[in-house]
Write a protein that holds these residues in place. Sequence first.
Motif, short mmCIF file in Angstrom:
data_model
loop_
_atom_site.label_atom_id
_atom_site.label_comp_id
_atom_site.label_asym_id
_atom_site.label_seq_id
_atom_site.Cartn_x
_atom_site.Cartn_y
_atom_site.Cartn_z
N MET A 276 0.96 -1.19 0.16
CA MET A 276 -0.19 0.14 0.10
C MET A 276 1.00 1.23 0.18
N LYS A 277 0.29 2.54 -0.57
CA LYS A 277 1.02 3.50 -0.66
C LYS A 277 1.00 4.48 0.58
N LYS A 278 2.24 4.84 0.85
CA LYS A 278 1.98 5.85 2.01
C LYS A 278 1.29 7.24 1.68
N ILE A 279 0.42 7.67 2.17
CA ILE A 279 -0.39 8.77 1.96
C ILE A 279 -0.04 10.02 2.90
N ILE A 280 -0.03 9.69 4.16
CA ILE A 280 0.58 10.65 5.11
C ILE A 280 1.93 10.55 5.73
N ASP A 281 2.72 11.24 5.81
CA ASP A 281 4.03 11.01 6.53
C ASP A 281 4.44 12.46 7.34
N ILE A 282 4.66 11.81 8.84
CA ILE A 282 4.70 13.06 9.80
C ILE A 282 5.75 12.79 10.55
N ASN A 283 7.01 13.64 10.48
CA ASN A 283 8.18 13.32 11.28
C ASN A 283 8.54 14.52 12.24
N ASN A 284 8.63 14.06 13.69
CA ASN A 284 9.37 14.86 14.64
C ASN A 284 8.52 16.19 14.64
N LEU A 285 7.22 16.14 14.72
CA LEU A 285 6.10 17.40 14.58
C LEU A 285 6.02 17.75 16.20
N GLU A 286 5.93 19.29 16.10
CA GLU A 286 5.74 19.88 17.32
C GLU A 286 4.97 20.80 17.00
N PHE A 287 4.02 21.21 18.35
CA PHE A 287 2.86 22.37 17.90
C PHE A 287 2.41 22.49 19.28
N ARG A 288 2.31 24.04 19.41
CA ARG A 288 1.67 24.37 20.80
C ARG A 288 0.73 25.83 20.20
N TYR A 289 -0.14 26.02 21.07
CA TYR A 289 -1.02 27.11 20.89
C TYR A 289 -0.27 28.38 21.64
N GLY A 290 -0.01 29.51 20.81
CA GLY A 290 0.49 30.64 21.54
C GLY A 290 1.74 30.43 22.49
N ASN A 291 1.59 30.80 23.80
CA ASN A 291 2.56 30.54 24.57
C ASN A 291 2.56 29.43 25.40
N GLN A 292 1.52 28.53 25.38
CA GLN A 292 1.20 27.54 26.16
C GLN A 292 2.29 26.52 25.80
N SER A 293 2.43 25.21 26.94
CA SER A 293 3.39 24.35 26.66
C SER A 293 2.85 23.45 25.20
N LYS A 294 3.80 22.88 24.82
CA LYS A 294 3.81 21.92 23.72
C LYS A 294 2.56 20.92 23.67
N LEU A 295 1.63 21.07 22.69
CA LEU A 295 0.50 20.14 22.88
C LEU A 295 0.85 18.71 22.14
N LEU A 296 1.72 18.84 20.83
CA LEU A 296 2.16 17.73 20.35
C LEU A 296 3.81 18.02 20.31
N SER A 297 4.43 16.83 20.58
CA SER A 297 5.97 16.67 20.75
C SER A 297 6.69 15.52 19.97
N ASP A 298 7.50 15.83 19.23
CA ASP A 298 8.10 14.60 18.53
C ASP A 298 7.10 13.63 18.15
N LEU A 299 6.16 14.17 17.29
CA LEU A 299 5.39 13.17 16.91
C LEU A 299 5.55 12.67 15.55
N ASN A 300 5.49 11.15 15.42
CA ASN A 300 5.73 10.64 14.27
C ASN A 300 4.48 9.68 13.76
N LEU A 301 4.26 9.88 12.45
CA LEU A 301 3.14 8.84 12.11
C LEU A 301 3.16 8.71 10.58
N GLU A 302 2.92 7.46 10.13
CA GLU A 302 2.77 6.99 8.74
C GLU A 302 1.62 6.53 8.57
N ILE A 303 0.73 7.08 7.54
CA ILE A 303 -0.57 6.14 7.35
C ILE A 303 -0.70 5.70 5.83
#
Length: 285
Positions: free
Chosen positions: A1-28
């Motif tokens: 099957m073909k990889k359709i989503i590939d996420i590597n070392n993703l980090e995200f936070r809203y504004g000055n808040q602490s990180k909501l997503l940290s070092d997130l990796n995902l293949e779908i």
Amino acid sequence: MKKIIDINNLEFRYGNQSKLLSDLNLEIETGRINGLLGKNGEGKSTLLKLISGLLFPISGEIKVLDFDPSKRDPKMLQGIFFLPEEVAGSTLSIKKFVKTYAPFYPKFRLSKFYDYINEFGINPLTANIDTMSYGQKKKFMIAFGLSTNSKIILMDEPTNGLDIPSKGIFRKIVASVINENCTVIISSHQVLDLENLIDNIIIMEDHQIVFNATTEEILKKLYFTVGDATKTDETVIYKEDKLRGLNRVCENTLGNESILDVELLFNAVIARTETIKNIFYNPKN
């Protein structure tokens, strides 16, 4: 099957808040119905918005259909439909809504749309979508989204607001759309609503992906059983006392056949994360 989503070392936070997503990796991979499971507040909704380009990461890389979703390329957007948990209101009629928004999706199937709303018991002649109940609006948007025939369909808590019969119809029509060119990701904390529907299970804990496996892989490496509470078994990873006995998740060292219990698996992964990760990702042999 073909990889359709590939996420590597993703980090995200809203504004000055602490990180909501940290070092997130995902293949779908394409051609599967994915259940994105996790407790409230883990960042499931945020992850879907990042995949669809509605939010931008602070670092890391996301590839969706070989595009960077933050660029909002129309070709990518035409291949994705995102259904948020809270559906937006509209004063348009159903017919006007479809006439306005369906042309954006080149593979929209009008006949399927009417089939779906008929199954959900929605009147196609509704003159004002805002007059519909919350549950009816949700079913309408589910029907519209599945009719887009998009390569990626993202649904955030789609069964919230649906009654029990409607949840059954939802599972039926979602199962009917999946093919090698379609990927569905359903975010939910209501694990039982996705039982017997999903064929790939993704679990979030501590704002990371801690588990990602197909149901076939799960049943090869784990087996689910109900047994006598007085009996010991060194292969037991996790157990819960239930009315019918002691529910167990065990390492499948003997190739036993069993029926997947998604709720029990979820609880086991949350309680024994490292043990299960070692079984799946650090095999002994």
